[in-house]
Write a protein that holds these residues in place. Structure first.
Motif, PDB file in Angstrom:
ATOM      1  N   THR A  28     -20.725  24.975  31.469  1.00 12.26           N
ATOM      2  CA  THR A  28     -19.479  25.724  31.349  1.00 12.26           C
ATOM      3  C   THR A  28     -19.735  26.939  30.462  1.00 12.26           C
ATOM      4  O   THR A  28     -20.668  26.957  29.648  1.00 12.26           O
ATOM      5  CB  THR A  28     -18.356  24.879  30.725  1.00 12.26           C
ATOM      6  N   TRP A  29     -18.888  27.944  30.634  1.00 16.40           N
ATOM      7  CA  TRP A  29     -19.009  29.147  29.830  1.00 16.40           C
ATOM      8  C   TRP A  29     -17.625  29.751  29.594  1.00 16.40           C
ATOM      9  O   TRP A  29     -16.676  29.463  30.315  1.00 16.40           O
ATOM     10  CB  TRP A  29     -19.928  30.170  30.510  1.00 16.40           C
ATOM     11  N   HIS A  30     -17.562  30.573  28.564  1.00 14.47           N
ATOM     12  CA  HIS A  30     -16.380  31.407  28.331  1.00 14.47           C
ATOM     13  C   HIS A  30     -16.835  32.666  27.589  1.00 14.47           C
ATOM     14  O   HIS A  30     -17.956  32.738  27.083  1.00 14.47           O
ATOM     15  CB  HIS A  30     -15.272  30.653  27.580  1.00 14.47           C
ATOM     16  N   ASN A  42     -24.036  27.888  22.673  1.00 12.74           N
ATOM     17  CA  ASN A  42     -24.542  29.064  21.993  1.00 12.74           C
ATOM     18  C   ASN A  42     -23.841  30.284  22.554  1.00 12.74           C
ATOM     19  O   ASN A  42     -23.587  30.361  23.755  1.00 12.74           O
ATOM     20  CB  ASN A  42     -26.057  29.196  22.198  1.00 12.74           C
ATOM     21  N   CYS A  43     -23.514  31.240  21.689  1.00 14.18           N
ATOM     22  CA  CYS A  43     -22.919  32.510  22.114  1.00 14.18           C
ATOM     23  C   CYS A  43     -24.016  33.570  22.113  1.00 14.18           C
ATOM     24  O   CYS A  43     -24.769  33.689  21.142  1.00 14.18           O
ATOM     25  CB  CYS A  43     -21.783  32.915  21.187  1.00 14.18           C
ATOM     26  N   PRO A  61     -16.605  32.615  38.089  1.00 10.58           N
ATOM     27  CA  PRO A  61     -15.451  33.133  37.353  1.00 10.58           C
ATOM     28  C   PRO A  61     -14.549  32.060  36.758  1.00 10.58           C
ATOM     29  O   PRO A  61     -13.816  32.325  35.805  1.00 10.58           O
ATOM     30  CB  PRO A  61     -14.680  33.956  38.391  1.00 10.58           C
ATOM     31  N   ASP A  62     -14.607  30.838  37.291  1.00 12.83           N
ATOM     32  CA  ASP A  62     -13.736  29.771  36.784  1.00 12.83           C
ATOM     33  C   ASP A  62     -14.312  29.053  35.562  1.00 12.83           C
ATOM     34  O   ASP A  62     -13.766  28.058  35.108  1.00 12.83           O
ATOM     35  CB  ASP A  62     -13.415  28.769  37.891  1.00 12.83           C
ATOM     36  N   GLY A  63     -15.431  29.570  35.024  1.00  9.48           N
ATOM     37  CA  GLY A  63     -15.993  28.985  33.811  1.00  9.48           C
ATOM     38  C   GLY A  63     -17.093  27.968  34.044  1.00  9.48           C
ATOM     39  O   GLY A  63     -17.573  27.339  33.096  1.00  9.48           O
ATOM     40  N   ARG A  64     -17.530  27.813  35.286  1.00  6.28           N
ATOM     41  CA  ARG A  64     -18.614  26.875  35.585  1.00  6.28           C
ATOM     42  C   ARG A  64     -19.943  27.607  35.725  1.00  6.28           C
ATOM     43  O   ARG A  64     -19.986  28.769  36.098  1.00  6.28           O
ATOM     44  CB  ARG A  64     -18.339  26.114  36.880  1.00  6.28           C
ATOM     45  N   ILE A  65     -21.026  26.880  35.440  1.00 13.92           N
ATOM     46  CA  ILE A  65     -22.385  27.326  35.694  1.00 13.92           C
ATOM     47  C   ILE A  65     -23.019  26.288  36.609  1.00 13.92           C
ATOM     48  O   ILE A  65     -22.908  25.086  36.357  1.00 13.92           O
ATOM     49  CB  ILE A  65     -23.196  27.438  34.387  1.00 13.92           C
ATOM     50  N   GLU A  66     -23.678  26.759  37.674  1.00 13.02           N
ATOM     51  CA  GLU A  66     -24.363  25.873  38.616  1.00 13.02           C
ATOM     52  C   GLU A  66     -25.736  26.440  38.898  1.00 13.02           C
ATOM     53  O   GLU A  66     -25.917  27.660  38.895  1.00 13.02           O
ATOM     54  CB  GLU A  66     -23.610  25.805  39.950  1.00 13.02           C
ATOM     55  N   GLU A 110     -22.603  26.153  27.332  1.00  9.97           N
ATOM     56  CA  GLU A 110     -23.352  24.914  27.131  1.00  9.97           C
ATOM     57  C   GLU A 110     -23.735  24.436  28.515  1.00  9.97           C
ATOM     58  O   GLU A 110     -23.030  24.692  29.493  1.00  9.97           O
ATOM     59  CB  GLU A 110     -22.562  23.876  26.348  1.00  9.97           C
ATOM     60  N   MET A 111     -24.902  23.760  28.610  1.00  9.63           N
ATOM     61  CA  MET A 111     -25.395  23.351  29.921  1.00  9.63           C
ATOM     62  C   MET A 111     -26.071  21.988  29.839  1.00  9.63           C
ATOM     63  O   MET A 111     -26.351  21.474  28.764  1.00  9.63           O
ATOM     64  CB  MET A 111     -26.393  24.389  30.460  1.00  9.63           C
TER      65      MET A 111
END
Length: 120
Positions: free
Chosen positions: A69-71, A91-92, A53-58, A80-81
């Motif tokens: 990160t994502w939004h 990319n959206c 939820p904080d905008g991170r991707i792991e 983007e990763m």
């Protein structure tokens, strides 16, 4: 094998964009409720992602780490990763759900190829 994983991470696995049973997820809150405390998986590639939820991707694929990160923008998941030093461009993507069991991401706001993840 690395090229295949990279394609999946780009969310460009060649699958049709419109298949039965998937419904668009247009609201960030709805998306977050689907991914909360869950892992997105593609078992064939040992690919696991957590969208936080904080905008991170792991996550990881083939034992190598994935960060990003994502939004949420105008009803689309934008990310983007980085996969162990390999940049995966911004990319959206259109997000669609099949119940609470699967999420499909389609690049270029739904105009491109798709990848389907199981929610665990």
């Amino acid at each position: 094998m690395l090229r295949v994983i990279a394609s999946v991470l780009l969310l460009a696995a060649p699958l049709p964009a419109a298949a039965n049973g998937f419904e668009p997820v247009r609201d960030k809150g709805d998306f977050l409720s689907l991914v909360k405390d869950r892992v997105l998986r593609i078992g064939l590639y040992n690919l696991s992602l957590r969208v936080l939820p904080d905008g991170r991707i792991e996550g990881s694929a083939l034992g190598w780490g994935i960060t990003g990160t994502w939004h949420w923008k105008d009803g689309y998941f934008c990310r983007e990763m980085d996969w162990s030093g390999m940049k995966i461009s911004y990319n959206c993507q259109l997000v669609e759900a099949r119940g609470a069991e699967q999420l499909r991401f389609t690049v270029d706001q739904g105009a491109g190829d798709s990848a389907t993840f199981r929610l665990r």
